[in-house]
Design a protein around this motif. Structure first.
Motif, short mmCIF file in Angstrom:
data_model
loop_
_atom_site.label_atom_id
_atom_site.label_comp_id
_atom_site.label_asym_id
_atom_site.label_seq_id
_atom_site.Cartn_x
_atom_site.Cartn_y
_atom_site.Cartn_z
N ALA A 372 0.82 -1.22 0.00
CA ALA A 372 0.00 0.00 0.00
C ALA A 372 0.85 1.27 0.00
O ALA A 372 0.55 2.22 -0.73
CB ALA A 372 -0.95 -0.01 1.20
N HIS A 373 1.94 1.31 0.79
CA HIS A 373 2.69 2.56 0.94
C HIS A 373 3.91 2.65 0.02
O HIS A 373 4.40 3.74 -0.25
CB HIS A 373 3.11 2.78 2.40
N GLY A 374 4.45 1.53 -0.45
CA GLY A 374 5.55 1.57 -1.40
C GLY A 374 6.86 2.11 -0.86
O GLY A 374 7.73 2.54 -1.63
N ASP A 375 7.08 2.04 0.44
CA ASP A 375 8.29 2.55 1.06
C ASP A 375 9.31 1.41 1.18
O ASP A 375 9.12 0.49 1.98
CB ASP A 375 7.98 3.15 2.43
N PHE A 376 10.39 1.48 0.42
CA PHE A 376 11.39 0.41 0.44
C PHE A 376 12.06 0.29 1.80
O PHE A 376 12.49 -0.80 2.19
CB PHE A 376 12.44 0.64 -0.64
N GLY A 377 12.16 1.38 2.53
CA GLY A 377 12.80 1.32 3.84
C GLY A 377 11.99 0.57 4.86
O GLY A 377 12.54 -0.04 5.78
N GLN A 378 10.67 0.57 4.73
CA GLN A 378 9.79 -0.07 5.70
C GLN A 378 9.38 -1.48 5.29
O GLN A 378 8.99 -2.28 6.14
CB GLN A 378 8.53 0.77 5.89
N ALA A 379 9.43 -1.81 4.02
CA ALA A 379 8.91 -3.08 3.52
C ALA A 379 9.81 -4.25 3.91
O ALA A 379 11.04 -4.12 3.99
CB ALA A 379 8.76 -3.02 2.01
N TRP A 380 9.19 -5.41 4.12
CA TRP A 380 9.93 -6.65 4.33
C TRP A 380 10.69 -7.01 3.07
O TRP A 380 10.20 -6.83 1.95
CB TRP A 380 8.96 -7.77 4.69
N GLY A 381 11.90 -7.54 3.24
CA GLY A 381 12.70 -7.93 2.10
C GLY A 381 12.58 -9.41 1.80
O GLY A 381 12.99 -10.25 2.60
N GLY A 382 12.04 -9.73 0.65
CA GLY A 382 11.94 -11.13 0.24
C GLY A 382 11.10 -11.27 -1.02
O GLY A 382 10.08 -10.59 -1.16
N VAL A 383 11.52 -12.15 -1.92
CA VAL A 383 10.83 -12.36 -3.19
C VAL A 383 10.09 -13.69 -3.13
O VAL A 383 10.67 -14.71 -2.75
CB VAL A 383 11.81 -12.35 -4.37
N ALA A 384 8.82 -13.68 -3.50
CA ALA A 384 8.01 -14.90 -3.56
C ALA A 384 8.09 -15.47 -4.97
O ALA A 384 7.64 -14.82 -5.92
CB ALA A 384 6.56 -14.60 -3.18
N SER A 385 8.65 -16.69 -5.11
CA SER A 385 8.91 -17.18 -6.47
C SER A 385 8.96 -18.69 -6.59
O SER A 385 9.28 -19.20 -7.67
CB SER A 385 10.25 -16.62 -6.97
N VAL A 386 8.66 -19.45 -5.54
CA VAL A 386 8.90 -20.89 -5.60
C VAL A 386 8.15 -21.55 -6.75
O VAL A 386 8.65 -22.48 -7.38
CB VAL A 386 8.57 -21.56 -4.24
N GLN A 387 6.96 -21.07 -7.09
CA GLN A 387 6.16 -21.71 -8.13
C GLN A 387 6.62 -21.35 -9.53
O GLN A 387 6.45 -22.15 -10.46
CB GLN A 387 4.68 -21.34 -7.96
N VAL A 388 7.19 -20.17 -9.72
CA VAL A 388 7.51 -19.71 -11.07
C VAL A 388 9.01 -19.73 -11.38
O VAL A 388 9.42 -19.30 -12.45
CB VAL A 388 6.94 -18.30 -11.33
N GLN A 389 9.84 -20.22 -10.48
CA GLN A 389 11.28 -20.10 -10.67
C GLN A 389 11.78 -20.82 -11.92
O GLN A 389 12.69 -20.32 -12.61
CB GLN A 389 12.03 -20.60 -9.44
#
Length: 492
Positions: A372-389
């Motif tokens: 919702a806020h798009g703030d890179f400093g506040q967002a959790w770091g991690g990519v969801a990709s197990v299904q499409v890798q």
């Protein structure tokens, strides 16, 4: 990664007594008697009584011994028991005839998945993560020891995680242990209980209950692990370099990139190399993003240091220049770097400096991810990709003229070998588990995040057109589907 302020402290959550009641309850459920020893999920069953075949797969393009060719693959029980030239006429009650646009490849072995259960199942859980893995042609995952509560830093915590995972696993699952201050004396017991190795951080992990090791701690822990032949896997970023880097806030990706400089990664990888050299321990560098580190990795390998390195689909396919403002689905640590860096990572794979590819699937809730806020400093770091890798990597590799055989080696054969599973996983061969994937390598599709099987519809690949459609996944000879039949794995 961002720290979750609601997380209990290390001393509150990682002691056996803090989760003893839940452990006893799950033991009772698994065995039918309180305090009994649980049986592993799944099991090896010869459904034919030792005669005949249960399944035959036939096709013009089946990947055997690193090359595609016309073969018939015979499966009895849960293993491949025969591979014969196409036309031999192997017979079974079930036969799969590959279509003209299909190939057969082994199931992927993803050694870097954050499932987060128990404790943070609202981020991801074994049911959703393993269902997504199966849908993407991944038949084996190794779960990371942090983000769950408790962290997998004691034998009791590993037992709890196994009890939670067993009834829900749609693919085979193994577990990493954790190396944190104060648990060095637990490592041998964790290894004996079935941990594939031990993950540590050299800076804050993002959750307070999994604190980092100092370089001096790392040396001591490597010496301990070397004593019983274990493997240490390291999130290699230097904490002081990160502390002194520019602070990240706002929706501009370049500010986040500056906050996690390549130098932080390079310094920490140098620490891992030299400590592994001094101790003789087996070491593995996780999710390499800095191409600057490749020469020293190559030098260490040439010197005989027992070192391997992985990178991830997002570092090989995405670039910093193309991350939109506020697109926090792209945030991960270390970060996605520049296009020039990406090109050198591919070269590192091709020349063998980088050993293999793993997803580092690390989801969280949309709120934590900062959608919702798009703030890179506040967002959790991690990519969801197990299904499409698989299609993510194959799409880019295909564009570069790299054959599918090589992609499968990087995503199945080589990771299986490093973690001690090559006698069962990572290839199609007689005596190996019948983990088989029917893939249409030239078919295309557009990623719809809402249609993916992992818990939350957040991924940087949403809307991206990819090549390579997984049409069928077999786990130990049986189709994956609504009923979990994954097995819990131990090394060896």
């Amino acid at each position: 990664m961002s720290t979750d302020p609601s997380t209990p402290r290390l001393e509150e959550v990682n002691r056996p007594e803090s989760f003893r009641a839940e452990l006893e309850r799950l033991r009772a459920e698994a065995t039918g008697t309180p305090g009994g020893d649980p049986s592993p999920a799944g099991g090896t069953t010869d459904r034919t009584g030792g005669t005949g075949l249960d399944l035959v797969v036939r096709g013009e393009r089946i990947l055997v011994e690193g090359a595609f060719g016309p073969w018939e693959v015979g499966v009895r029980g849960e293993q491949v028991v025969a591979i014969e030239p196409l036309g031999t006429g192997l017979a079974a009650g079930r036969v799969i005839e590959l279509a003209a646009d299909e190939v057969l490849v082994p199931g992927l072995v993803d050694t870097h998945v954050h499932v987060n259960e128990p404790g943070r199942t609202e981020w991801e859980g074994f049911a959703t993560a393993t269902r997504a893995a199966a849908a993407g042609g991944v038949t084996t995952i190794l779960d990371m020891p942090l983000n769950s509560i408790p962290s997998t830093v004691t034998p009791e915590a590993l037992e709890l995680k196994r009890l939670v995972a067993g009834p829900q696993a749609h693919v085979d699952v193994g577990f990493w242990g954790g190396a944190v201050p104060g648990n060095r004396d637990q490592l041998a017991a964790l290894h004996g209980a079935g941990a594939f190795g031990f993950k540590c951080f050299l800076l804050h992990s993002g959750v307070d209950e999994f604190p980092p090791l100092t370089p001096e701690d790392l040396e001591d822990y490597l010496r301990e692990v070397a004593g019983f032949g274990g493997l240490m896997i390291v999130h290699a970023e230097d904490s002081r370099a990160i502390d002194l880097a520019p602070h990240c806030e706002g929706d501009r990706y370049e500010r986040f990139l500056a906050s996690r400089p390549r130098g932080a990664e390079n310094l920490a990888i140098a620490v891992v190399i030299e400590r592994a050299r001094w101790t003789g321990a087996r070491a593995h560098v996780l999710h390499l993003s800095s191409s600057d580190a490749l020469p020293m990795v190559a030098s260490a390998k040439a010197d005989g240091v027992d070192l391997t390195v992985e990178t991830c689909p997002h570092y090989l396919t995405l670039t910093a220049e193309d991350v939109p403002a506020g697109a926090t689905a792209y945030k991960c640590c270390p970060p996605i770097r520049e296009e020039s860096n990406r090109e050198l990572l591919w070269q590192g794979l091709l020349d063998g400096t980088i050993d293999y590819i793993a997803s580092d699937h690390s989801p969280s809730t949309p709120e934590m991810k900062g959608v919702a806020h798009g703030d890179f400093g506040q967002a959790w770091g991690g990519v969801a990709s197990v299904q499409v890798q698989l299609p993510v990597v194959w799409t880019e590799a295909r564009r570069r003229g790299i054959p599918l055989e090589q992609v499968i080696a990087w995503m199945a054969t080589k990771p299986a070998a490093r973690v001690g599973l090559s006698s069962r996983k990572g290839a199609i061969g007689v005596g190996l588990d019948a983990d088989l994937v029917v893939l249409a390598p030239d078919a295309t599709f557009t990623v719809d995040a809402a249609a993916l099987q992992h818990r939350h519809a957040v991924t940087p690949y949403d809307g991206r057109e990819l090549t390579g459609v997984v049409r069928r996944t077999l786990l130990r000879g049986a189709p994956t589907g609504d009923t979990p039949h994954g097995r819990l794995l131990s090394p060896g």
